[in-house]
Design a protein around this motif. Structure first.
Motif, PDB file in Angstrom:
ATOM      1  N   ASN A   7       0.799  -1.224   0.000  1.00 26.75           N
ATOM      2  CA  ASN A   7       0.000   0.000   0.000  1.00 26.75           C
ATOM      3  C   ASN A   7       0.832   1.274   0.000  1.00 26.75           C
ATOM      4  OD1 ASN A   7      -2.532  -1.232  -0.078  1.00 26.75           O
ATOM      5  ND2 ASN A   7      -2.611  -1.471   2.149  1.00 26.75           N
ATOM      6  N   ASN A   8       2.016   1.235   0.572  1.00 32.73           N
ATOM      7  CA  ASN A   8       2.802   2.450   0.736  1.00 32.73           C
ATOM      8  C   ASN A   8       3.891   2.655  -0.312  1.00 32.73           C
ATOM      9  OD1 ASN A   8       2.227   3.979   3.526  1.00 32.73           O
ATOM     10  ND2 ASN A   8       1.824   1.788   3.782  1.00 32.73           N
ATOM     11  N   PHE A   9       4.317   1.569  -0.984  1.00 28.77           N
ATOM     12  CA  PHE A   9       5.428   1.705  -1.928  1.00 28.77           C
ATOM     13  C   PHE A   9       5.175   1.050  -3.290  1.00 28.77           C
ATOM     14  CE2 PHE A   9       7.206   1.722   2.358  1.00 28.77           C
ATOM     15  CZ  PHE A   9       7.875   2.942   2.354  1.00 28.77           C
ATOM     16  N   LEU A  10       4.228   0.133  -3.343  1.00 28.61           N
ATOM     17  CA  LEU A  10       3.993  -0.617  -4.571  1.00 28.61           C
ATOM     18  C   LEU A  10       2.663  -0.178  -5.188  1.00 28.61           C
ATOM     19  CD1 LEU A  10       5.364  -4.003  -3.177  1.00 28.61           C
ATOM     20  CD2 LEU A  10       6.529  -2.438  -4.760  1.00 28.61           C
ATOM     21  N   GLY A  11       1.861  -1.110  -5.643  1.00 24.64           N
ATOM     22  CA  GLY A  11       0.674  -0.746  -6.408  1.00 24.64           C
ATOM     23  C   GLY A  11      -0.582  -0.478  -5.622  1.00 24.64           C
ATOM     24  N   GLY A  12      -0.493  -0.517  -4.292  1.00 23.73           N
ATOM     25  CA  GLY A  12      -1.679  -0.310  -3.477  1.00 23.73           C
ATOM     26  C   GLY A  12      -1.956   1.154  -3.194  1.00 23.73           C
ATOM     27  N   ASN A  13      -2.830   1.381  -2.235  1.00 19.16           N
ATOM     28  CA  ASN A  13      -3.237   2.747  -1.882  1.00 19.16           C
ATOM     29  C   ASN A  13      -3.076   2.978  -0.393  1.00 19.16           C
ATOM     30  OD1 ASN A  13      -4.382   3.765  -4.499  1.00 19.16           O
ATOM     31  ND2 ASN A  13      -5.670   1.952  -4.237  1.00 19.16           N
ATOM     32  N   ALA A  14      -2.527   4.125  -0.051  1.00 18.23           N
ATOM     33  CA  ALA A  14      -2.416   4.559   1.342  1.00 18.23           C
ATOM     34  C   ALA A  14      -2.646   6.056   1.375  1.00 18.23           C
ATOM     35  CB  ALA A  14      -1.050   4.204   1.920  1.00 18.23           C
ATOM     36  N   SER A  15      -3.112   6.555   2.505  1.00 18.84           N
ATOM     37  CA  SER A  15      -3.421   7.981   2.613  1.00 18.84           C
ATOM     38  C   SER A  15      -2.180   8.847   2.504  1.00 18.84           C
ATOM     39  CB  SER A  15      -4.135   8.259   3.948  1.00 18.84           C
ATOM     40  OG  SER A  15      -3.322   7.836   5.041  1.00 18.84           O
ATOM     41  N   SER A  16      -1.040   8.323   2.927  1.00 17.13           N
ATOM     42  CA  SER A  16       0.204   9.087   2.860  1.00 17.13           C
ATOM     43  C   SER A  16       1.345   8.145   2.490  1.00 17.13           C
ATOM     44  CB  SER A  16       0.489   9.769   4.210  1.00 17.13           C
ATOM     45  OG  SER A  16       1.714  10.476   4.163  1.00 17.13           O
ATOM     46  N   ARG A  17       1.773   8.207   1.239  1.00 17.81           N
ATOM     47  CA  ARG A  17       2.846   7.343   0.765  1.00 17.81           C
ATOM     48  C   ARG A  17       4.183   8.081   0.909  1.00 17.81           C
ATOM     49  NH1 ARG A  17       1.267   3.112  -3.048  1.00 17.81           N
ATOM     50  NH2 ARG A  17       3.152   3.542  -4.250  1.00 17.81           N
ATOM     51  N   PRO A  18       5.187   7.450   1.553  1.00 13.70           N
ATOM     52  CA  PRO A  18       6.463   8.135   1.815  1.00 13.70           C
ATOM     53  C   PRO A  18       7.139   8.704   0.578  1.00 13.70           C
ATOM     54  CG  PRO A  18       6.323   6.132   3.111  1.00 13.70           C
ATOM     55  CD  PRO A  18       5.139   6.124   2.182  1.00 13.70           C
ATOM     56  N   PHE A  19       7.008   8.033  -0.591  1.00 12.70           N
ATOM     57  CA  PHE A  19       7.628   8.506  -1.816  1.00 12.70           C
ATOM     58  C   PHE A  19       6.595   9.033  -2.813  1.00 12.70           C
ATOM     59  CE2 PHE A  19      10.981   5.033  -0.906  1.00 12.70           C
ATOM     60  CZ  PHE A  19      11.644   5.871  -0.011  1.00 12.70           C
ATOM     61  N   GLY A  20       5.493   9.517  -2.284  1.00 15.69           N
ATOM     62  CA  GLY A  20       4.469  10.073  -3.143  1.00 15.69           C
ATOM     63  C   GLY A  20       3.775   9.004  -3.973  1.00 15.69           C
ATOM     64  N   ASP A  21       3.360   9.383  -5.176  1.00 12.90           N
ATOM     65  CA  ASP A  21       2.560   8.461  -5.995  1.00 12.90           C
ATOM     66  C   ASP A  21       3.403   7.545  -6.875  1.00 12.90           C
ATOM     67  OD1 ASP A  21       3.472  10.311  -7.802  1.00 12.90           O
ATOM     68  OD2 ASP A  21       1.514  10.746  -8.689  1.00 12.90           O
ATOM     69  N   ALA A  22       4.722   7.596  -6.748  1.00 15.17           N
ATOM     70  CA  ALA A  22       5.576   6.686  -7.522  1.00 15.17           C
ATOM     71  C   ALA A  22       5.351   5.253  -7.066  1.00 15.17           C
ATOM     72  CB  ALA A  22       7.044   7.054  -7.361  1.00 15.17           C
ATOM     73  N   ILE A  23       5.341   4.338  -8.022  1.00 15.25           N
ATOM     74  CA  ILE A  23       5.189   2.918  -7.724  1.00 15.25           C
ATOM     75  C   ILE A  23       6.533   2.239  -7.929  1.00 15.25           C
ATOM     76  CG2 ILE A  23       4.035   0.773  -8.384  1.00 15.25           C
ATOM     77  CD1 ILE A  23       1.663   2.460  -9.326  1.00 15.25           C
ATOM     78  N   LEU A  24       7.121   1.753  -6.857  1.00 23.87           N
ATOM     79  CA  LEU A  24       8.419   1.091  -6.965  1.00 23.87           C
ATOM     80  C   LEU A  24       8.274  -0.234  -7.702  1.00 23.87           C
ATOM     81  CD1 LEU A  24       9.981   1.690  -3.421  1.00 23.87           C
ATOM     82  CD2 LEU A  24      10.076   3.139  -5.449  1.00 23.87           C
ATOM     83  N   ASP A  25       9.402  -0.718  -8.217  1.00 17.02           N
ATOM     84  CA  ASP A  25       9.377  -1.963  -8.979  1.00 17.02           C
ATOM     85  C   ASP A  25       9.375  -3.199  -8.103  1.00 17.02           C
ATOM     86  OD1 ASP A  25       9.672  -1.069 -11.889  1.00 17.02           O
ATOM     87  OD2 ASP A  25      11.262   0.040 -10.895  1.00 17.02           O
ATOM     88  N   GLY A  26       9.859  -3.068  -6.862  1.00 13.41           N
ATOM     89  CA  GLY A  26       9.904  -4.241  -6.012  1.00 13.41           C
ATOM     90  C   GLY A  26      10.532  -3.974  -4.669  1.00 13.41           C
ATOM     91  N   ILE A  27      10.815  -5.067  -3.979  1.00 14.94           N
ATOM     92  CA  ILE A  27      11.366  -5.025  -2.620  1.00 14.94           C
ATOM     93  C   ILE A  27      12.647  -5.850  -2.581  1.00 14.94           C
ATOM     94  CG2 ILE A  27      10.968  -5.568  -0.194  1.00 14.94           C
ATOM     95  CD1 ILE A  27       9.133  -3.360  -1.245  1.00 14.94           C
ATOM     96  N   ASN A  28      13.658  -5.298  -1.927  1.00 10.21           N
ATOM     97  CA  ASN A  28      14.923  -5.987  -1.718  1.00 10.21           C
ATOM     98  C   ASN A  28      15.024  -6.427  -0.259  1.00 10.21           C
ATOM     99  OD1 ASN A  28      18.064  -5.044  -0.727  1.00 10.21           O
ATOM    100  ND2 ASN A  28      17.887  -6.698  -2.198  1.00 10.21           N
ATOM    101  N   PHE A  29      15.294  -7.706  -0.042  1.00  4.15           N
ATOM    102  CA  PHE A  29      15.455  -8.258   1.305  1.00  4.15           C
ATOM    103  C   PHE A  29      16.940  -8.226   1.672  1.00  4.15           C
ATOM    104  CE2 PHE A  29      11.470 -10.968   2.111  1.00  4.15           C
ATOM    105  CZ  PHE A  29      10.720 -10.335   1.136  1.00  4.15           C
ATOM    106  N   ASP A  30      17.317  -7.311   2.562  1.00  6.58           N
ATOM    107  CA  ASP A  30      18.693  -7.250   3.069  1.00  6.58           C
ATOM    108  C   ASP A  30      18.632  -7.522   4.574  1.00  6.58           C
ATOM    109  OD1 ASP A  30      21.294  -6.627   3.861  1.00  6.58           O
ATOM    110  OD2 ASP A  30      21.500  -5.039   2.392  1.00  6.58           O
ATOM    111  N   ILE A  31      18.368  -8.764   4.901  1.00  7.45           N
ATOM    112  CA  ILE A  31      18.071  -9.144   6.283  1.00  7.45           C
ATOM    113  C   ILE A  31      19.334  -9.674   6.956  1.00  7.45           C
ATOM    114  CG2 ILE A  31      16.557 -10.497   7.757  1.00  7.45           C
ATOM    115  CD1 ILE A  31      15.181  -8.395   5.882  1.00  7.45           C
ATOM    116  N   GLN A  32      19.810  -8.922   7.950  1.00  5.01           N
ATOM    117  CA  GLN A  32      21.066  -9.263   8.605  1.00  5.01           C
ATOM    118  C   GLN A  32      20.955  -9.350  10.118  1.00  5.01           C
ATOM    119  OE1 GLN A  32      24.620  -7.264   6.973  1.00  5.01           O
ATOM    120  NE2 GLN A  32      23.281  -6.242   5.496  1.00  5.01           N
ATOM    121  N   THR A  33      19.763  -9.173  10.632  1.00  5.39           N
ATOM    122  CA  THR A  33      19.563  -9.238  12.077  1.00  5.39           C
ATOM    123  C   THR A  33      18.091  -9.558  12.335  1.00  5.39           C
ATOM    124  OG1 THR A  33      19.872  -8.039  14.175  1.00  5.39           O
ATOM    125  CG2 THR A  33      19.080  -6.761  12.298  1.00  5.39           C
TER     126      THR A  33
END
Length: 297
Positions: free
Chosen positions: A128-154
């Motif tokens: 809802n906040n970064f991809l194709g969904g809807n949120a009242s306040s998106r941190p990067f505005g109305d841009a739709i990112l291409d995906g998510i990167n998992f950089d899990i180290q802890t």
């Protein structure tokens, strides 16, 4: 507030891409942006024509009922809705084929998946906040990112596969991951076994047992580890993750002459070879390491 993008990066990008067509092999270059304000803005990063993938780093607080937080190290302050201008930059990047992903996790942060339901909630938030969904306040505005990167180290070692499955249930969402080179990765090994990830930029640094031995100019551990990753996982593309400068990591820096002569010619033979991930944009801009390897990638 909207910003005017200069024509110069665009012209440079087109000329640079023409050069790539003539000189580059099948691989691409990925990097991380958002770690140092001196690295320049996002549109300039994409305008260089160097990178096919840029990870925005990091969303490093999320899960376990926490309010998610982004840390872009001085570029902007998401907490005060101050990063919406990045929408323009993101669209500029995507217009020229650069995939922009939000990197979640990182070495420093407070993130944890407490249960399958928690993972589902995080997936919903990301959608809802970064991809194709809807949120009242998106941190990067109305841009739709291409995906998510998992950089899990802890944090947690469980339920990342649930997060991956929920994200991948949506169409047009790319998943990438940045596991440590010891195989299998301690945190997201189970998630990677889902075969849902389109790109892996494996961190072949800060892990002496599976990285280039700079002190002895020995490629044995690195090559052996690459072969293990390449043969063990069904993934779209596998990338060699290395520091863009000696000071970018504790260990694992590979001189460009070694990369060009001994490593990349071998790795390019792997059927799932994708290219190189340079950690990170700030150091790559500082050293222009990309320029020394571009024709070999």
């Amino acid at each position: 507030m909207a910003r005017n993008l200069q024509l110069t990066p665009l012209v440079f990008s087109l000329l640079f891409l023409m050069t790539l067509i003539k000189t580059s092999h099948a691989g691409s270059i990925a990097t991380y942006w958002g770690l140092n304000v001196s690295e320049g803005n996002l549109s300039t990063t994409c305008g260089t024509g160097i990178y096919a993938y840029v990870n925005l780093a990091f969303l490093n607080v999320f899960g376990n009922g926490q309010t998610p937080e982004i840390n872009l190290n001085g570029h902007c302050n998401p907490a005060s809705n101050g990063c919406t201008f990045l929408s323009e930059d993101i669209k500029f990047c995507q217009k020229f084929g650069v995939k922009i992903m939000l990197s979640i996790g990182g070495l420093v942060g407070n993130y944890f998946l407490a249960s399958p339901k928690d993972a589902e909630n995080v997936a919903t938030y990301l959608w809802n906040n970064f991809l194709g969904g809807n949120a009242s306040s998106r941190p990067f505005g109305d841009a739709i990112l291409d995906g998510i990167n998992f950089d899990i180290q802890t944090g947690s070692t469980q339920y990342w596969q649930v997060l991956a499955k929920n994200l991948k249930s949506h169409s047009n969402v790319y998943l990438s991951a940045s596991p440590q080179c010891p195989f299998p990765d301690n945190f997201i090994g189970t998630a990677l076994n889902t075969n849902l990830f389109d790109y892996l930029w494996v961190q072949f640094y800060n892990n002496p047992q599976c990285q280039y031995d700079f002190s002895n100019s020995n490629t044995t551990n690195l090559i052996s580890s690459w072969n293990r990753w390449s043969s063990s996982l069904k993934v779209g593309k596998l990338f060699l993750g290395i520091p863009a400068a000696p000071q970018a990591a504790v260990s694992g820096y590979v001189p460009s002459q070694v990369l060009n002569a001994e490593i990349l010619p071998l790795f390019r033979k792997s059927p799932n070879y994708g290219g190189v991930m340079l950690w990170n944009r700030y150091y790559d801009e500082l050293t222009r390491f990309f320029a020394t390897i571009l024709e070999s990638v």
